[in-house]
Design a protein around this motif. Structure first.
Motif, PDB file in Angstrom:
ATOM      1  N   SER A 173      35.574  43.352  45.323  1.00  9.92           N
ATOM      2  CA  SER A 173      35.881  42.303  44.365  1.00  9.92           C
ATOM      3  C   SER A 173      37.386  42.159  44.173  1.00  9.92           C
ATOM      4  CB  SER A 173      35.252  42.711  43.025  1.00  9.92           C
ATOM      5  OG  SER A 173      34.665  41.633  42.404  1.00  9.92           O
ATOM      6  N   ALA A 174      37.929  41.001  44.539  1.00  8.12           N
ATOM      7  CA  ALA A 174      39.342  40.710  44.277  1.00  8.12           C
ATOM      8  C   ALA A 174      39.500  40.345  42.802  1.00  8.12           C
ATOM      9  CB  ALA A 174      39.803  39.553  45.159  1.00  8.12           C
ATOM     10  N   ARG A 175      40.753  40.269  42.338  1.00  3.22           N
ATOM     11  CA  ARG A 175      40.999  39.878  40.945  1.00  3.22           C
ATOM     12  C   ARG A 175      40.292  38.559  40.658  1.00  3.22           C
ATOM     13  NH1 ARG A 175      45.949  37.785  43.346  1.00  3.22           N
ATOM     14  NH2 ARG A 175      46.637  39.923  43.682  1.00  3.22           N
ATOM     15  N   THR A 178      46.658  48.106  41.066  1.00  2.95           N
ATOM     16  CA  THR A 178      47.867  47.525  41.665  1.00  2.95           C
ATOM     17  C   THR A 178      48.212  46.191  41.007  1.00  2.95           C
ATOM     18  OG1 THR A 178      47.403  48.632  43.771  1.00  2.95           O
ATOM     19  CG2 THR A 178      48.907  46.759  43.838  1.00  2.95           C
ATOM     20  N   ASP A 179      47.205  45.340  40.796  1.00  2.00           N
ATOM     21  CA  ASP A 179      47.432  44.067  40.099  1.00  2.00           C
ATOM     22  C   ASP A 179      47.995  44.312  38.699  1.00  2.00           C
ATOM     23  OD1 ASP A 179      46.300  42.639  42.239  1.00  2.00           O
ATOM     24  OD2 ASP A 179      44.350  42.434  41.256  1.00  2.00           O
ATOM     25  N   ALA A 180      47.442  45.295  38.001  1.00  5.04           N
ATOM     26  CA  ALA A 180      47.869  45.596  36.634  1.00  5.04           C
ATOM     27  C   ALA A 180      49.344  45.969  36.592  1.00  5.04           C
ATOM     28  CB  ALA A 180      47.011  46.717  36.043  1.00  5.04           C
ATOM     29  N   PHE A 181      49.801  46.769  37.569  1.00  8.14           N
ATOM     30  CA  PHE A 181      51.223  47.128  37.632  1.00  8.14           C
ATOM     31  C   PHE A 181      52.075  45.879  37.773  1.00  8.14           C
ATOM     32  CE2 PHE A 181      49.880  51.397  39.628  1.00  8.14           C
ATOM     33  CZ  PHE A 181      49.870  52.021  38.393  1.00  8.14           C
ATOM     34  N   ILE A 230      40.713  44.169  32.099  1.00  8.70           N
ATOM     35  CA  ILE A 230      40.148  45.469  32.468  1.00  8.70           C
ATOM     36  C   ILE A 230      40.323  45.727  33.959  1.00  8.70           C
ATOM     37  CG2 ILE A 230      38.391  45.377  30.639  1.00  8.70           C
ATOM     38  CD1 ILE A 230      36.291  44.890  32.915  1.00  8.70           C
ATOM     39  N   VAL A 231      40.296  47.000  34.314  1.00  3.21           N
ATOM     40  CA  VAL A 231      40.044  47.420  35.688  1.00  3.21           C
ATOM     41  C   VAL A 231      38.551  47.730  35.692  1.00  3.21           C
ATOM     42  CG1 VAL A 231      40.476  49.168  37.450  1.00  3.21           C
ATOM     43  CG2 VAL A 231      42.370  48.348  36.017  1.00  3.21           C
ATOM     44  N   ASP A 281      41.664  47.833  45.551  1.00  2.80           N
ATOM     45  CA  ASP A 281      42.322  49.129  45.765  1.00  2.80           C
ATOM     46  C   ASP A 281      41.324  50.123  46.348  1.00  2.80           C
ATOM     47  OD1 ASP A 281      44.713  48.177  44.735  1.00  2.80           O
ATOM     48  OD2 ASP A 281      44.580  49.293  42.845  1.00  2.80           O
ATOM     49  N   GLU A 282      40.126  50.164  45.778  1.00  2.51           N
ATOM     50  CA  GLU A 282      39.103  51.105  46.252  1.00  2.51           C
ATOM     51  C   GLU A 282      38.651  50.760  47.669  1.00  2.51           C
ATOM     52  OE1 GLU A 282      36.883  52.288  42.122  1.00  2.51           O
ATOM     53  OE2 GLU A 282      36.697  50.210  42.809  1.00  2.51           O
ATOM     54  N   GLY A 283      38.462  49.474  47.921  1.00  3.98           N
ATOM     55  CA  GLY A 283      38.063  49.041  49.261  1.00  3.98           C
ATOM     56  C   GLY A 283      39.108  49.393  50.309  1.00  3.98           C
TER      57      GLY A 283
END
Length: 192
Positions: free
Chosen positions: A12-14, A80-83, A119-120, A175-177
């Motif tokens: 799942s992308a953002r 990564t998006d959150a950063f 959320i993540v 990130d997990e993928g």
């Protein structure tokens, strides 16, 4: 020997879920989301419509909206998006947004700032009740799922979400993928 408990994996992308009220503000009164493509869960879809989101340090344009409208607006991002946004959202199950950071959302007709909702997403598997019963899995049970390949690994703390409205599918973020070398359509195996 027991049956292998294989599950399809979706990376799942953002993306963002919006309330009807926020859709009207962002896209204009009477606006409706239109279907780009159906998703793995019955009745859910990726919409043609996108929005921009702005955090304290960065932004993303063209964040895909997933429909249909929800009870609460929620942005799901990877760590990564959150950063990049300058946020530190918690890992949460979808819908659990109390105590989460907010975000500014901009659409073609207006903008809205929510004080919570980023959320993540916790890794999880959607189970139809028949699949869960067949494999002896309970709602909210924490599972371990092994994925193979060159960067194979075992995902721990995968939340089982059981409903007769769900179709079997495991959801992880980008990130997990990337860490596991997994793509949407690959398979994982529930090992515990």
């Amino acid at each position: 020997m027991s049956e292998a408990r294989k599950v399809p994996v979706g990376v799942s992308a953002r993306h963002i879920h919006l309330t009807k009220e926020h859709i009207a503000i962002l896209f204009g009164e009477g606006a409706e989301l239109t279907v780009l493509k159906p998703l793995s869960q019955p009745g859910q879809f990726a919409a043609n419509e996108t929005v921009a989101v702005y955090g304290p340090k960065g932004s993303f344009s063209k964040v895909r909206i997933l429909g249909p409208a929800r009870k609460a607006t929620q942005l799901e991002v990877s760590r990564t998006d959150a950063f990049q946004l300058g946020l530190n959202p918690p890992v949460r199950e979808s819908g659990q947004i109390d105590g989460t950071p907010g975000i500014r959302i901009v659409g073609p007709a207006g903008e809205v700032t929510v004080d919570r909702g980023v959320i993540v997403a916790a890794r999880h598997i959607h189970f139809h009740t028949s699949d869960a019963e067949r494999w002896g899995i309970r709602d909210k049970q924490l599972l371990k799922v092994r994925v193979g390949g060159e960067r194979g690994l075992v995902f721990e703390n995968v939340i089982a979400r059981v409903s007769d409205q769900f179709a079997l599918d495991m959801h992880i973020d980008t990130d997990e993928g990337n860490a596991a070398g997994v793509r949407t359509g690959d398979e994982g195996e529930i090992v515990a």
